[in-house]
Design an enzyme around this catalytic site. Sequence first.
Site, PDB file in Angstrom:
ATOM      1  N   ASP A 237       0.828  -1.203   0.000  1.00 29.33           N
ATOM      2  CA  ASP A 237       0.000   0.000   0.000  1.00 29.33           C
ATOM      3  C   ASP A 237       0.869   1.262   0.000  1.00 29.33           C
ATOM      4  O   ASP A 237       1.846   1.354   0.752  1.00 29.33           O
ATOM      5  CB  ASP A 237      -0.873  -0.010   1.267  1.00 29.33           C
ATOM      6  CG  ASP A 237      -1.842   1.153   1.316  1.00 29.33           C
ATOM      7  OD1 ASP A 237      -2.706   1.240   0.437  1.00 29.33           O
ATOM      8  OD2 ASP A 237      -1.718   1.993   2.241  1.00 29.33           O
ATOM      9  N   GLU A 297       1.343  -0.654  -5.112  1.00 26.88           N
ATOM     10  CA  GLU A 297       0.448   0.468  -5.412  1.00 26.88           C
ATOM     11  C   GLU A 297       1.346   1.651  -5.728  1.00 26.88           C
ATOM     12  O   GLU A 297       1.749   2.407  -4.849  1.00 26.88           O
ATOM     13  CB  GLU A 297      -0.461   0.798  -4.232  1.00 26.88           C
ATOM     14  CG  GLU A 297      -1.558   1.767  -4.666  1.00 26.88           C
ATOM     15  CD  GLU A 297      -2.111   2.659  -3.581  1.00 26.88           C
ATOM     16  OE1 GLU A 297      -3.110   3.341  -3.846  1.00 26.88           O
ATOM     17  OE2 GLU A 297      -1.546   2.710  -2.478  1.00 26.88           O
TER      18      GLU A 297
HETATM   19  C1  NOJ Z   1      -4.212   3.330  -0.725  1.00 21.12           C
HETATM   20  C2  NOJ Z   1      -5.443   2.516  -0.540  1.00 21.12           C
HETATM   21  O1  NOJ Z   1      -5.750   1.875  -1.750  1.00 21.12           O
HETATM   22  C3  NOJ Z   1      -6.532   3.458  -0.091  1.00 21.12           C
HETATM   23  O2  NOJ Z   1      -7.789   2.837  -0.091  1.00 21.12           O
HETATM   24  C4  NOJ Z   1      -6.160   3.976   1.268  1.00 21.12           C
HETATM   25  O3  NOJ Z   1      -7.110   4.924   1.684  1.00 21.12           O
HETATM   26  C5  NOJ Z   1      -4.779   4.612   1.257  1.00 21.12           C
HETATM   27  N1  NOJ Z   1      -3.812   3.854   0.537  1.00 21.12           N
HETATM   28  C6  NOJ Z   1      -4.262   4.782   2.658  1.00 21.12           C
HETATM   29  O4  NOJ Z   1      -3.844   3.552   3.169  1.00 21.12           O
END
Ligand code: NOJ
Length: 581
Positions: A237, A297
């Site tokens: 993430d 991500e």
């Molecule tokens: C990326 C995640 O996909 C999202 O849903 C989240 O709010 C943020 N990171 C914070 O962790």
Amino acid sequence: MRKLHRSLSVAWALSFFLFSPVFGQTKIQRTPQNIDSEGHQWWQHAVFYEIYPRSFADSNNDGVGDLNGIASKLDYLKDLGVDAIWITPCYPSPQVDFGYDVSDYENIDPMYGTLKDFDQLSSQAKKRGIRIIMDFVMNHTSDQHKWFLDSRSSKTSAYRNWYVWRDGKAENQPPNNWVALFGGPAWKLDPKTGQYYYHYFYPEQPDLNWRNPAIKNAMFDVTRWWYKRGVAGFRLDAVDTLYEDPKLHDNPVLGGKNRYGDPNEENKYNLKLPEIHNVLRDLRKVADENGAVLVGETWTSDLAELERYYGAHNDEIQLPMDFLFGYVNKLSPLEFRKQIAAAESVHGWPVYVISNHDIVRSYVRYGDGAHNDAIAKLMAGLYLTLRGTPILYYGEEIGMENNNPVRVEDVKDPIGKLGWPQDKGRDGERTPMQWNNSANAGFSTAKPWLPVPQSYQTHNVATETKDPNSVLQFYRHLLALRHTSRALLDGNYIPLNENDPNVLSYLRQYKDETVLVVLNMSGVEQKVSFDLTQQGLSNAKTATLLTILSTHPDQPALTGITLEPFAVYIAKVSGASKTNN
Ligand code: NOJ
């Protein structure tokens, strides 16, 4: 994270013919081997599927999905052609950011079940050859995590340096001008010790201090703990956000305000710092020791950034997501060609994603309101036939649409409350999976945590399973074809007719197997011809593998192929071929 909105209108399904895939090509076993005889890693051939556990299937009928719910749908996933599921955070959490605020990395939130349920899900998945990828929220914890509770308890806490604490610039002035992605300043004053802590996201998500080696040890151990439990990898993430400038320089201000009313700024000093790559390299070593895959991500803004996430020696993230492709946001062969060429040019294995839990669903972003089902198939025909690993977002395969809240009081996602009405938050793309046309789309007998859109009556697994022309059946056929075609799995990508503004066409070629993919991205009938002399296929013939052409389903020649609006045509090409793999 960017948000995209487009107005919804009723989908009108274009009728079409679906050919049963012709599997005249090398049989490829979908076995859970890590590496095949030709050296391809399992994740290069795999189809990943993202599950938002709150919304997938509710086994105990409390309105929120759970792990047993996921387990009950494994046969569906297997049948669809899924090889790995990425489950967004299901750890204990106060749920401020619906799980992305983790209060214990080594447990399951009771709302989703127990570790025993997880183990059961894992063994059931394994039996079906489906791997599990967990979400690794590595930038921040919940403010309720025991590390943070201790950290904030005093300036001398053993955990103080696990987070980013600083004095204010002056009385009531945060240490610098950084703005949180989810609104307001990125610093929160903690009255107990009179210092500020840093949070890139919500104040309830304090950033971990990755400059402290203790964080690396503790967090890497978390991954080892899950590897021992059988997980096959992690989706990392928000990796862009791991480090901050230790001198806390102010970010350059760009002028104007964002949708939360904060000044726009360039995240020069708190995003994508080079130190991230040291962590990723070491995290990768742990992954390699466990035969695991890292999915990133990675919100890259250009090719160079994407390239860096693979690592200079392909020693960082194996699968960094390429959002530049997912965000083309128009049916433009030109733009897609450009993005595919970019993905093809990196030294790592491409990853294709068109939707997730933070983005308006692709059905809405690409749909024109009149031919959304046909366009959903067209998009599937694109990202599932490219050289790379596709990640499907749950519901994409049935043409799920966004169901945005209409009243601010119904909004669950805090950024939707803050940004209303300009930003309605992410509830719309997180609604319950539509299993059938009974109440609540068969997701739960209780009122679901988010409402299902009216379209569930036609767009659901049960109804679409019975309809040979449905989006779901198209996905099933296409994924079956992909899994059995060496050309689609491993073949070179060769763009064709590169100046065509309406039709995106390419070959996928592996040894003597060649597949032609033709996608009419326009709402108008098109005629295309291909000269494959350069590819050593001058006298080639085609045999349809999969198409949605109804009037001219069989087009054995490479000249004068007629394509209906938004048609997908996938064919095996045979003729004298060159072997260049
Ligand atoms: C990326 C995640 O996909 C999202 O849903 C989240 O709010 C943020 N990171 C914070 O962790």
